[in-house]
Design a protein around this motif. Structure first.
Motif, PDB file in Angstrom:
ATOM      1  N   PHE A 259       0.793  -1.228   0.000  1.00 18.79           N
ATOM      2  CA  PHE A 259       0.000   0.000   0.000  1.00 18.79           C
ATOM      3  C   PHE A 259       0.823   1.275   0.000  1.00 18.79           C
ATOM      4  CE2 PHE A 259       0.547  -1.363   4.395  1.00 18.79           C
ATOM      5  CZ  PHE A 259       0.891  -0.202   5.055  1.00 18.79           C
ATOM      6  N   ASN A 260       2.064   1.237   0.491  1.00 19.53           N
ATOM      7  CA  ASN A 260       2.867   2.463   0.491  1.00 19.53           C
ATOM      8  C   ASN A 260       3.957   2.461  -0.582  1.00 19.53           C
ATOM      9  OD1 ASN A 260       4.764   0.731   1.557  1.00 19.53           O
ATOM     10  ND2 ASN A 260       4.724   1.604   3.619  1.00 19.53           N
ATOM     11  N   THR A 301      -4.605  -1.254   2.476  1.00 23.24           N
ATOM     12  CA  THR A 301      -4.200  -0.353   3.567  1.00 23.24           C
ATOM     13  C   THR A 301      -3.493  -1.069   4.710  1.00 23.24           C
ATOM     14  OG1 THR A 301      -6.378  -0.587   4.627  1.00 23.24           O
ATOM     15  CG2 THR A 301      -6.083   1.269   3.114  1.00 23.24           C
ATOM     16  N   ASN A 302      -3.564  -2.400   4.781  1.00 25.69           N
ATOM     17  CA  ASN A 302      -3.039  -3.138   5.929  1.00 25.69           C
ATOM     18  C   ASN A 302      -1.814  -3.976   5.581  1.00 25.69           C
ATOM     19  OD1 ASN A 302      -5.195  -2.083   7.298  1.00 25.69           O
ATOM     20  ND2 ASN A 302      -6.296  -4.011   7.519  1.00 25.69           N
ATOM     21  N   LYS A 343      -3.972  -3.426  11.780  1.00 26.71           N
ATOM     22  CA  LYS A 343      -4.001  -2.356  10.782  1.00 26.71           C
ATOM     23  C   LYS A 343      -2.599  -2.077  10.271  1.00 26.71           C
ATOM     24  CE  LYS A 343      -8.361  -2.118  11.208  1.00 26.71           C
ATOM     25  NZ  LYS A 343      -9.213  -2.717  10.177  1.00 26.71           N
ATOM     26  N   GLY A 344      -2.553  -1.246   9.200  1.00 25.94           N
ATOM     27  CA  GLY A 344      -1.277  -0.980   8.529  1.00 25.94           C
ATOM     28  C   GLY A 344      -0.255  -0.340   9.451  1.00 25.94           C
TER      29      GLY A 344
END
Length: 345
Positions: A259-260, A301-302, A343-344
């Protein structure tokens, strides 16, 4: 100069994940091989498709224990042959599309549990991709058809754009929708401007089939992977290869960028999944997936990776009976898996 693992992330103010502490879980979701997995745009659902002709939709809560409950997955029936790939709508988390060897593209609304559109293709299809705005879907293999989802008819095909006899192994739009890249079995790719389809740049840097292409969400890089056990990182502004990930073994069958846009998960024929830094090309972590990895998909996102195995031959099943169960399973790996998905980072 080699950059220490932690500094690869710290230089961009990102806390480095401790992959060694991550856990895994699996559920036997299908009656035959799982061929593709993918998360909805909001990350609340995971979809899987299989050689058993079905699509299944998993709520995220079905994956929060060490033994996910397969009964929580909703079966979506409609295809008459193996379902090869799926793609979620980029903005509407209730919509997705699938392609099959039955020569159809089917568009689904998970609330209806049935196809909303069934679009006919000229040949069996292995790949499907959405334009980032969600109005256009590309589907195909030998030829690529582009469907205007408001009209449900092909807009154009890339049949004349490709060299005679080449198979298109994979295709994707860039994050901004301005490039459409096609990978071919001669080790080449072509990046087209969209929607004009004028060639932006092309290359034949892989020495074997070019099997997968992925774009980072920040629209800086494009990654290509091939049968030569190499992943190349391309700078989209320069149209040049700026990094190579080559500390992997076997044909690249699947790739997914997290996600990043820091890491890429790479599934190959050697039964390992490798997590590599896009910025340095270094493999940060590797783990045994139990079989050849057909599909990998990072959560949007995670810190969670879904994956599925490749075909299991009869000889392999006789030698290792457990591999057959792996083949029909959806599997997840990530921070907190087995104790509740976190979570992320």
């Amino acid at each position: 100069m080699d950059v220490p693992y932690a500094q690869q992330f710290q230089s961009r103010n990102i806390h480095p994940p401790d992959f060694k502490t991550w856990g895994s879980a699996a559920a036997r979701a299908h009656k035959d091989r799982v061929l593709s997995v993918g998360w909805s745009s909001d990350g609340r659902r995971l979809a899987s498709v299989s050689a058993d002709k079905s699509l299944r939709i998993w709520p995220d809560k079905a994956l929060q224990s060490s033994r996910p409950d397969a009964k929580m997955a909703t079966a979506m029936i409609g295809h008459s042959d193996k379902v090869m790939q799926l793609a979620w709508h980029p903005t509407d988390s209730n919509l997705l599309s699938t392609v099959s060897l039955d020569k159809t593209l089917r568009c689904w609304d998970i609330r209806a549990r049935a196809p909303t559109h069934t679009l006919l293709l000229d040949t069996p299809a292995y790949n499907v991709a959405y334009h980032p705005d969600g109005t256009t879907v590309a589907a195909g293999a030998e030829t690529i058809a582009f469907f205007d989802m408001t009209a449900a008819t092909p807009m154009k095909t890339l049949e004349q754009k490709q060299k005679t006899g080449l198979i298109n192994h994979d295709f994707k739009w860039s994050a901004d929708g301005q490039l459409f890249t096609v990978c071919c079995d001669d080790g080449s790719f072509t990046a087209y401007r969209y929607p004009s389809f004028e060639q932006e740049f092309a290359s034949t840097t892989h020495t074997s089939d070019l099997t997968k292409v992925e774009f980072t969400r920040d629209n800086r890089y494009m990654l290509t992977g091939g049968g030569d056990a190499v992943v190349n990182v391309w700078d989209l502004e320069e149209g040049a290869c700026v990094n190579t990930i080559n500390d992997i073994e076997g044909l690249v069958r699947s790739m997914s960028i997290n996600f990043n846009s820091e890491c890429v998960a790479i599934g190959t024929d050697d039964r390992n999944i490798s997590i590599a830094s896009i910025h340095t090309g270094h493999v940060l972590h590797s783990f045994n997936a139990g079989a050849r990895t057909k599909a990998v998909a990072w959560h949007p996102t995670n810190a969670l990776l879904a994956y599925a195995s490749e075909d299991i031959t009869r000889d392999e099943h006789l030698r290792e009976p457990g591999l057959m169960n792996i083949s029909s399973s959806v599997r997840v790996w990530g921070k907190g898996v087995g104790r509740g998905v976190s979570k992320g980072e």
